[in-house]
Design an enzyme around this catalytic site. Structure first.
Site, PDB file in Angstrom:
ATOM      1  N   ASP A   8      -3.812  55.116  26.951  1.00 52.82           N
ATOM      2  CA  ASP A   8      -2.760  54.880  27.928  1.00 52.82           C
ATOM      3  C   ASP A   8      -3.412  54.901  29.316  1.00 52.82           C
ATOM      4  O   ASP A   8      -4.554  55.367  29.473  1.00 52.82           O
ATOM      5  CB  ASP A   8      -1.717  55.991  27.788  1.00 52.82           C
ATOM      6  CG  ASP A   8      -0.648  55.924  28.847  1.00 52.82           C
ATOM      7  OD1 ASP A   8      -0.123  54.827  29.099  1.00 52.82           O
ATOM      8  OD2 ASP A   8      -0.349  56.978  29.439  1.00 52.82           O
ATOM      9  N   ASP A  10      -1.452  55.348  32.956  1.00 50.93           N
ATOM     10  CA  ASP A  10      -0.841  56.287  33.903  1.00 50.93           C
ATOM     11  C   ASP A  10      -0.528  57.618  33.207  1.00 50.93           C
ATOM     12  O   ASP A  10       0.165  57.653  32.185  1.00 50.93           O
ATOM     13  CB  ASP A  10       0.440  55.702  34.482  1.00 50.93           C
ATOM     14  CG  ASP A  10       0.195  54.369  35.192  1.00 50.93           C
ATOM     15  OD1 ASP A  10      -0.990  53.993  35.324  1.00 50.93           O
ATOM     16  OD2 ASP A  10       1.172  53.717  35.592  1.00 50.93           O
TER      17      ASP A  10
END
Length: 395
Positions: A8, A10
């Site tokens: 991922d 953020d």
């Protein structure tokens, strides 16, 4: 094909300050770049898969996402790290920009970006890791059969069945330890189907393959252990109870049919089998007055005795009434067999014998459980017959 790591963005690599769409808003999390460099040094391909709904919401443009990623590439390179492939999804069904206001198979937890990463980097997702800070990252891992690692602190309201570590550096420690040991990440079975089909025959072929694969995940010894529990119970005249909800209730009721009528054919064995899911009057009375979570253990309190057996059928293994029934049996000298799927839930751990079908599709799991019900009945039946009788009977 090889193993790799899907990250991922953020909250995993950079600080999640809310819709990071400008270079000046990029702030790397301490140790994240060094962690990625360690994956590079170990020869593990790294891909970033990130939802960027800010595009659909009109907060920034596609070009802004590309500029952020270009900046991140440069900062990673300064410290000797790299991401091998970048994927982002700009779509959201609640978007205000017409071109991006829709659902998408790329938006996590849907598998699109993971499948694209696998294609681009020649990855075997079943031997790979997905690292992120939210439920959708864990669910993405489940959707493609990868190993989920969640960043943050463990919490009761968060998705379970994933290792939780503080940050990316700690996640990489875990990944490299498993990689060095040569162990295969213990992910869950990839959810079926992963994409839309336009031909029922093709769907049927792959559904059949998934069912065969799912049945093959049950260790053969589990069937033998379950059959021995049932065989002993039938021979000593104990009662075998069965229960389930929804489609699993039909399997429990069918269990009573085949383990009474079917087992008796050609053997004369008078089995005592009772489904706790079949009487709507008692079910609704208990549910109305005592709560639906008590519909099975309440009946067991009246009918079951030490030495009896319970067969509990639950795809999730988490249904409160199933869990309560298994707990009651554990505390009252009643052996149990649990038929479960998905991750197995508490039922998988509570049962005396767990027949766990490793699949993420309800239909496949229920079909497998129906097969388990049939094969146990037929095994017990044929075990009490001569070779000649077995060959001359219809099963």
């Amino acid at each position: 094909m090889r193993r790799g790591v899907l990250l991922d963005r953020d909250g995993t690599i950079i600080v999640d300050s809310g819709y990071v769409g400008a270079v000046e808003d990029v702030e790397f999390i301490d140790g994240a770049i060094e962690a990625i460099a360690r994956l590079n040094a170990a020869g593990l391909p790294v891909a970033v898969v990130t939802n960027q709904a800010g595009v659909a919401r009109g907060m920034y443009e596609l070009e802004d996402v590309e500029l952020v990623h270009k900046h991140m590439v440069a900062e990673l390179a300064r410290l000797g790290a790299r991401v091998d492939a970048w994927f982002f999804c700009p779509y959201h069904p609640d978007g205000v920009v017409a071109a991006f206001a829709r659902t998408s198979a790329d938006r996590k937890p849907a598998p699109g970006m993971a499948l694209a990463a696998a294609g681009a980097l020649d990855l075997d997702l079943a031997c790979s890791w997905v690292v992120g800070d939210s439920d959708c990252d864990v669910d993405l891992a489940r959707a493609v059969g990868a190993r989920p690692i969640r960043l943050g602190s463990a919490s009761a309201d968060r998705t379970q069945d994933a290792d939780t570590v503080p940050d990316l550096a700690a996640a990489v420690d875990l990944i490299l330890a498993e990689h060095a040991a040569g162990s295969v990440p213990s992910g869950t079975a990839a959810a079926f189907p992963l994409h839309k089909y336009h031909d029922a025959g093709c769907f049927a072929a792959e559904y059949s393959s998934e069912l065969a694969r799912a049945m093959g995940t049950v260790p053969a010894g589990r069937f033998d252990s379950a059959a021995r529990i049932l065989d002993r119970a039938y021979k000593r005249g104990a009662t075998v109870f069965c229960c389930g909800n929804g489609g699993s209730a039909s399997i429990a009721n069918h269990f009573q049919c085949d383990h009474v009528k079917g087992v008796r054919n050609g053997t004369g064995l008078l089995t005592r089998v009772q489904s706790l899911s079949t009487n709507v009057e008692i079910l609704s009375a208990i549910a109305n007055d005592n709560g639906y979570e008590n519909v099975f253990d309440y009946q067991l309190q009246s009918h079951a005795r030490p030495g009896d057996v319970l067969v509990a059928v639950s795809s999730s293994g988490r249904s409160p009434n199933i869990v309560r029934a298994l707990e009651w049996c554990r505390d009252n000298d009643v052996e149990t067999v649990a038929l479960t799927g998905f991750t197995g839930g508490p039922a998988r751990e509570l049962a005396t014998v767990s027949i766990h079908v490793d699949s993420g599709n309800y239909g496949v799991i229920e079909d497998a459980h129906q097969a388990c019900m049939h094969l146990l009945a037929q095994y017990v039946r044929q075990a009490m017959m001569s070779d000649d009788d077995v060959s001359s009977q219809v099963f």
